[in-house]
Write an enzyme that holds these catalytic residues in place. Structure first.
Site, short mmCIF file in Angstrom:
data_model
loop_
_atom_site.label_atom_id
_atom_site.label_comp_id
_atom_site.label_asym_id
_atom_site.label_seq_id
_atom_site.Cartn_x
_atom_site.Cartn_y
_atom_site.Cartn_z
N ARG A 49 0.82 -1.22 0.00
CA ARG A 49 0.00 0.00 0.00
C ARG A 49 0.86 1.27 0.00
O ARG A 49 0.45 2.30 -0.54
CB ARG A 49 -0.94 -0.01 1.20
CG ARG A 49 -2.09 -0.97 0.98
CD ARG A 49 -3.01 -1.03 2.16
NE ARG A 49 -4.29 -1.62 1.78
CZ ARG A 49 -5.24 -1.95 2.63
NH1 ARG A 49 -5.06 -1.77 3.93
NH2 ARG A 49 -6.36 -2.46 2.20
N LYS A 210 -18.37 -16.01 4.27
CA LYS A 210 -19.82 -15.91 4.43
C LYS A 210 -20.56 -15.43 3.20
O LYS A 210 -20.16 -14.48 2.55
CB LYS A 210 -20.11 -14.89 5.55
CG LYS A 210 -19.74 -15.37 6.92
CD LYS A 210 -20.59 -14.59 7.89
CE LYS A 210 -19.96 -14.31 9.19
NZ LYS A 210 -20.19 -12.92 9.59
N GLY A 369 -9.08 -8.21 0.69
CA GLY A 369 -7.83 -8.22 1.45
C GLY A 369 -7.22 -9.60 1.56
O GLY A 369 -6.02 -9.80 1.32
N GLY A 392 -13.07 -3.91 1.16
CA GLY A 392 -14.47 -3.47 1.26
C GLY A 392 -14.83 -2.48 0.16
O GLY A 392 -15.92 -2.55 -0.41
P1 ADP Z 1 -11.54 -11.25 1.14
O1 ADP Z 1 -10.83 -10.57 2.29
O2 ADP Z 1 -10.60 -11.60 0.03
O3 ADP Z 1 -12.75 -10.49 0.68
P2 ADP Z 1 -13.09 -12.88 2.92
O4 ADP Z 1 -12.68 -12.02 4.07
O5 ADP Z 1 -14.48 -12.83 2.46
O6 ADP Z 1 -12.08 -12.65 1.68
O7 ADP Z 1 -12.81 -14.40 3.29
C1 ADP Z 1 -11.55 -14.85 3.67
C2 ADP Z 1 -11.65 -15.87 4.75
O8 ADP Z 1 -12.49 -16.94 4.38
C3 ADP Z 1 -10.28 -16.47 5.04
O9 ADP Z 1 -9.92 -16.14 6.37
C4 ADP Z 1 -10.49 -17.96 4.85
O10 ADP Z 1 -9.86 -18.75 5.84
C5 ADP Z 1 -11.99 -18.09 5.00
N1 ADP Z 1 -12.47 -19.32 4.36
C6 ADP Z 1 -12.45 -19.64 3.06
N2 ADP Z 1 -12.92 -20.88 2.86
C7 ADP Z 1 -13.24 -21.38 4.09
C8 ADP Z 1 -13.77 -22.62 4.56
N3 ADP Z 1 -14.05 -23.59 3.72
N4 ADP Z 1 -13.99 -22.74 5.89
C9 ADP Z 1 -13.70 -21.74 6.73
N5 ADP Z 1 -13.19 -20.55 6.35
C10 ADP Z 1 -12.95 -20.37 5.05
MG MG Z 2 -11.31 -10.46 4.42
#
Ligand code: ADP
Ligand code: MG
Length: 425
Positions: A49, A210, A369, A392
């Site tokens: 960053r 989620k 992230g 976000g």
């Molecule tokens: P980003 O930051 O790229 O938007 P998110 O914050 O939505 O991604 O999701 C990332 C998290 O999702 C990670 O910490 C990862 O461990 C978790 N994750 C992905 N697949 C699974 C799974 N099958 N079970 C539990 N956690 C998961």
């Molecule tokens: Mg995240």
């Protein structure tokens, strides 16, 4: 000039630092220096960053500006807290710029005021963490005015906080001519083009924990993409919705109806919706002191996730299916890891897809992230077309929401629909 695009219309364009006279001016620049810092050593563990902010800072220095940088770091909850000091950032920018960047001890206090008024042309300083004041996140007008009073022009280059209406990201624009820096311009170009004018086939990959975090982005991408791949823990809600067992996997049963609606919508729109056909399941995700998984794991078909096990990654067959799908893609947008990539045993799905993306001739855009961290960890960052610095913010942009940190900037000109724009002028 940046074009902010919404639903295929060019709504308006925002001024950038190229569009105004900056010669010798005192400029307040909001950056996103919210970098990870190792608590034990105090070292910055990923300076991307900061590196991404350099083009704007260098341009301002070329214009002989007096540059006041500001940012937040972490969540100090409105109080000065040395744990969240930007001091390591000041040190790192100094190294990267090859020029001393002193930091004030406060944000709008005596020290900040004194240092900013003593700034000479071609000098840079950094204010202490703006979130040491609750007024920052409250978008308090007086606080914003005090920030503004130190400068003559405001530049927002913090894409990572552009979805927040805070004092330093939006409020300050009430008091100063406000334009964007090069980083925000670049982010909007890549994310905007992928929404507005993607080369096809256009594939979106969504993962992460989620469904509820990403409902709106799924809905909005269903309007745009040819193929939507859903992985990560999110996919188990979709599997359960279709009547399959998901064992003890992370799942949101109250979102099953919504998942069914999204499946239906994909069908109506002719979008190829792909869910995992097999998954890596484990008894648990506890690791030993070397980070090695302590309990057993295995691959099972998506339709047969056993009771008492949890899904942690996509399986080999799914990886093959996705690789095949990605081969012909011309635009790919990826948000959210496909498994619990923080644990090596469950990182294979995410890494395999990252490698596949590195090999195809397509525009590849990474938002989020954790997804960006996964790509960095796999050493594939320079193989991607664009890795967004905003988690976000990039999601909200893809959802079609307005970002306060962009909305507050000066309009270049009011403008027209695309049809008007296509005319041969
Ligand atoms: P980003 O930051 O790229 O938007 P998110 O914050 O939505 O991604 O999701 C990332 C998290 O999702 C990670 O910490 C990862 O461990 C978790 N994750 C992905 N697949 C699974 C799974 N099958 N079970 C539990 N956690 C998961
Ligand atoms: Mg995240």
């Amino acid at each position: 000039m940046i074009l902010v695009k919404l639903k295929g219309l060019i709504v308006m364009s925002k001024k950038t630092i190229r569009d105004i006279d900056l010669k010798g001016k005192k400029v307040l620049v909001r950056c996103d220096f919210n970098v990870p810092i190792d608590k034990k050593t105090g070292e910055i563990t990923d300076d991307r960053r900061i590196v991404e902010a350099l083009p704007t800072i260098k341009y301002l220095l070329d214009q002989k500006c007096k540059v006041i940088l500001c940012s937040h770091l972490g969540r100090p909850k409105g109080e000065a807290n040395p744990e969240y000091s930007l001091a390591p950032v000041a040190k790192r920018i100094s190294e990267l710029l090859g020029q001393e960047v002193p930091m004030s001890k406060d944000v709008i206090g005596e020290n900040a005021q004194e240092m900013s008024s003593d700034l000479k042309e071609g000098q840079v300083m950094l204010l202490e963490n703006v979130r040491f004041h609750r007024e920052e996140t409250d978008n308090d007008p007086e606080f914003a005015k005090k920030l503004a009073d130190m400068a003559e022009i405001y530049v927002n280059d913090a894409f990572g906080t552009a979805h927040r209406a805070h004092a330093s990201t939006a409020g300050v624009a009430e008091y100063l001519p406000a334009v964007s820096g090069f980083l925000i311009e670049k982010e909007l170009k890549f994310l905007g083009d992928s929404l507005d004018n993607p080369k096809r086939p256009y594939v979106a990959i969504l993962g992460g924990a989620k469904v509820s975090d990403k409902i709106s982005v799924i809905e909005s991408l269903l309007e745009k993409v040819d193929t939507l791949i859903i992985g990560g823990a999110m996919s188990y809600t979709f599997l359960k919705a279709q009547g399959y067992e998901v064992g003890d996997s992370l799942c949101e049963p109250d979102k099953c109806n919504l998942a069914l609606e999204l499946i239906k919508k994909a069908k109506e729109k002719g979008v190829n919706l792909i869910l995992p056909i097999d998954n890596v399941v484990g008894k648990d995700n506890e690791v030993d002191e070397n980070g090695k998984l302590m309990s057993e794991y295995k691959t099972v078909p998506a339709t047969q996730m056993p009771e008492g096990w949890k899904g942690f990654d996509i399986g080999e067959k799914t990886m093959e299916l996705l690789k095949h799908e990605l081969k012909s893609a011309k635009t790919v947008i990826w948000n959210g890891p496909l498994g619990m990539f923080e644990i090596d045993e469950f990182a294979k799905g995410t890494n395999t897809i990252a490698e596949a993306l590195g090999k195809i001739e397509a525009t590849t855009i990474i938002g989020g992230g954790d997804s960006a961290a996964a790509i960095e960890k796999a050493g594939l960052a320079d193989k991607m077309t664009h890795i967004s610095t905003g988690g976000g913010a990039s999601l909200e942009f893809l959802e079609g929401k307005k970002l306060p940190g962009i909305e507050c900037l000066m309009d270049k000109e009011k403008c027209c629909s695309r049809e008007d724009d296509d005319g041969d002028r």
